[in-house]
Design a protein around this motif. Structure first.
Motif, PDB file in Angstrom:
ATOM      1  N   ASP A  27      -4.711   6.680 -15.130  1.00 24.01           N
ATOM      2  CA  ASP A  27      -5.407   6.213 -14.018  1.00 24.01           C
ATOM      3  C   ASP A  27      -4.696   6.733 -12.768  1.00 24.01           C
ATOM      4  O   ASP A  27      -3.615   7.173 -12.711  1.00 24.01           O
ATOM      5  CB  ASP A  27      -5.061   4.704 -13.775  1.00 24.01           C
ATOM      6  CG  ASP A  27      -5.709   3.739 -14.827  1.00 24.01           C
ATOM      7  OD1 ASP A  27      -6.779   4.163 -15.346  1.00 24.01           O
ATOM      8  OD2 ASP A  27      -5.066   2.811 -15.174  1.00 24.01           O
ATOM      9  N   ILE A  28      -5.767   7.112 -11.940  1.00 20.31           N
ATOM     10  CA  ILE A  28      -5.174   7.827 -10.534  1.00 20.31           C
ATOM     11  C   ILE A  28      -4.494   6.943  -9.541  1.00 20.31           C
ATOM     12  O   ILE A  28      -3.751   7.036  -9.154  1.00 20.31           O
ATOM     13  CB  ILE A  28      -6.492   8.662  -9.874  1.00 20.31           C
ATOM     14  CG1 ILE A  28      -7.058   9.565 -10.936  1.00 20.31           C
ATOM     15  CG2 ILE A  28      -6.199   9.470  -8.533  1.00 20.31           C
ATOM     16  CD1 ILE A  28      -6.010  10.519 -11.545  1.00 20.31           C
ATOM     17  N   GLU A  29      -5.167   5.596  -9.177  1.00 15.56           N
ATOM     18  CA  GLU A  29      -4.681   4.783  -8.374  1.00 15.56           C
ATOM     19  C   GLU A  29      -4.274   3.431  -8.823  1.00 15.56           C
ATOM     20  O   GLU A  29      -4.598   3.033  -9.887  1.00 15.56           O
ATOM     21  CB  GLU A  29      -5.974   4.463  -7.463  1.00 15.56           C
ATOM     22  CG  GLU A  29      -6.552   5.711  -6.636  1.00 15.56           C
ATOM     23  CD  GLU A  29      -7.732   5.235  -5.521  1.00 15.56           C
ATOM     24  OE1 GLU A  29      -7.887   4.216  -5.421  1.00 15.56           O
ATOM     25  OE2 GLU A  29      -8.374   6.256  -5.337  1.00 15.56           O
ATOM     26  N   VAL A  30      -3.356   3.055  -8.139  1.00 14.32           N
ATOM     27  CA  VAL A  30      -2.772   1.669  -8.413  1.00 14.32           C
ATOM     28  C   VAL A  30      -3.724   0.727  -8.128  1.00 14.32           C
ATOM     29  O   VAL A  30      -4.429   0.791  -6.983  1.00 14.32           O
ATOM     30  CB  VAL A  30      -1.409   1.360  -7.704  1.00 14.32           C
ATOM     31  CG1 VAL A  30      -0.847  -0.011  -8.153  1.00 14.32           C
ATOM     32  CG2 VAL A  30      -0.269   2.595  -8.037  1.00 14.32           C
ATOM     33  N   PRO A  31      -3.982  -0.199  -9.033  1.00 11.87           N
ATOM     34  CA  PRO A  31      -5.025  -1.457  -8.627  1.00 11.87           C
ATOM     35  C   PRO A  31      -4.600  -2.169  -7.365  1.00 11.87           C
ATOM     36  O   PRO A  31      -3.641  -2.331  -7.047  1.00 11.87           O
ATOM     37  CB  PRO A  31      -4.957  -2.220  -9.996  1.00 11.87           C
ATOM     38  CG  PRO A  31      -4.229  -1.447 -10.939  1.00 11.87           C
ATOM     39  CD  PRO A  31      -3.435  -0.415 -10.292  1.00 11.87           C
ATOM     40  N   CYS A  32      -5.543  -2.644  -6.713  1.00  2.63           N
ATOM     41  CA  CYS A  32      -5.290  -3.584  -5.599  1.00  2.63           C
ATOM     42  C   CYS A  32      -4.950  -4.914  -6.212  1.00  2.63           C
ATOM     43  O   CYS A  32      -5.609  -5.437  -7.072  1.00  2.63           O
ATOM     44  CB  CYS A  32      -6.691  -3.654  -4.548  1.00  2.63           C
ATOM     45  SG  CYS A  32      -6.868  -2.141  -3.898  1.00  2.63           S
ATOM     46  N   GLY A  33      -4.040  -5.622  -5.735  1.00  7.93           N
ATOM     47  CA  GLY A  33      -3.555  -6.895  -6.049  1.00  7.93           C
ATOM     48  C   GLY A  33      -2.512  -6.909  -7.264  1.00  7.93           C
ATOM     49  O   GLY A  33      -1.975  -5.682  -7.664  1.00  7.93           O
ATOM     50  N   PRO A  34      -2.353  -7.983  -7.719  1.00  3.99           N
ATOM     51  CA  PRO A  34      -1.514  -8.088  -8.829  1.00  3.99           C
ATOM     52  C   PRO A  34      -1.948  -7.118 -10.117  1.00  3.99           C
ATOM     53  O   PRO A  34      -2.932  -7.035 -10.439  1.00  3.99           O
ATOM     54  CB  PRO A  34      -1.309  -9.559  -9.374  1.00  3.99           C
ATOM     55  CG  PRO A  34      -1.693 -10.048  -8.073  1.00  3.99           C
ATOM     56  CD  PRO A  34      -2.696  -9.501  -7.534  1.00  3.99           C
ATOM     57  N   PHE A  35      -1.037  -6.479 -10.499  1.00  2.00           N
ATOM     58  CA  PHE A  35      -1.207  -5.563 -11.903  1.00  2.00           C
ATOM     59  C   PHE A  35      -0.197  -5.425 -12.717  1.00  2.00           C
ATOM     60  O   PHE A  35       0.978  -5.687 -12.575  1.00  2.00           O
ATOM     61  CB  PHE A  35      -1.758  -4.115 -11.271  1.00  2.00           C
ATOM     62  CG  PHE A  35      -0.727  -3.407 -10.758  1.00  2.00           C
ATOM     63  CD1 PHE A  35       0.076  -2.546 -11.706  1.00  2.00           C
ATOM     64  CD2 PHE A  35      -0.302  -3.421  -9.589  1.00  2.00           C
ATOM     65  CE1 PHE A  35       0.955  -1.689 -10.940  1.00  2.00           C
ATOM     66  CE2 PHE A  35       0.715  -2.552  -8.990  1.00  2.00           C
ATOM     67  CZ  PHE A  35       1.398  -1.768  -9.734  1.00  2.00           C
TER      68      PHE A  35
END
Length: 78
Positions: A27-35
Motif C-alpha cells: 500500500d502506498i497511502e495510509v488509510p483515512c480513519g482507524p486502521f
C-alpha cells in the motif's frame, strides 16, 4: 487481558464500517480513519526490516496490528 477479535475478510466496500488494513510493502497511502498495519506473509520479501511497521504503530489512527502470521498458500520460507 484485552479481548482480541479475528475477523478475516476481503470486503472492501466503503459503504460499511470496517477497520482498513495498511499492508506494508504494497500500500502506498495510509488509510483515512482507524486502521491496522501489518506485513502480509506474501509480502515478507518486500520488507527490509520491521522499522516501518514500528513507525506505523505510532500513528494516531493505527489501532491494531494486522496481517501477521503464516500463510501456507504462498511460497514463503516459514
Amino acid at each position: 487481558m484485552e479481548q482480541l477479535v479475528d475477523i478475516h475478510t476481503h470486503h472492501t466496500s466503503f459503504a460499511t464500517l470496517a477497520l482498513r488494513n495498511y499492508r506494508l510493502g504494497v500500500d502506498i497511502e495510509v488509510p483515512c480513519g482507524p486502521f491496522s498495519a501489518g506485513i502480509h506473509p506474501w509480502d515478507v520479501d518486500k520488507i527490509e526490516d520491521c522499522e516501518e511497521l514500528l513507525n506505523e504503530l505510532e500513528h494516531i489512527d493505527c489501532v491494531a496490528i494486522g496481517e501477521i502470521g503464516l500463510d501456507f498458500a504462498c511460497n514463503v520460507d516459514r
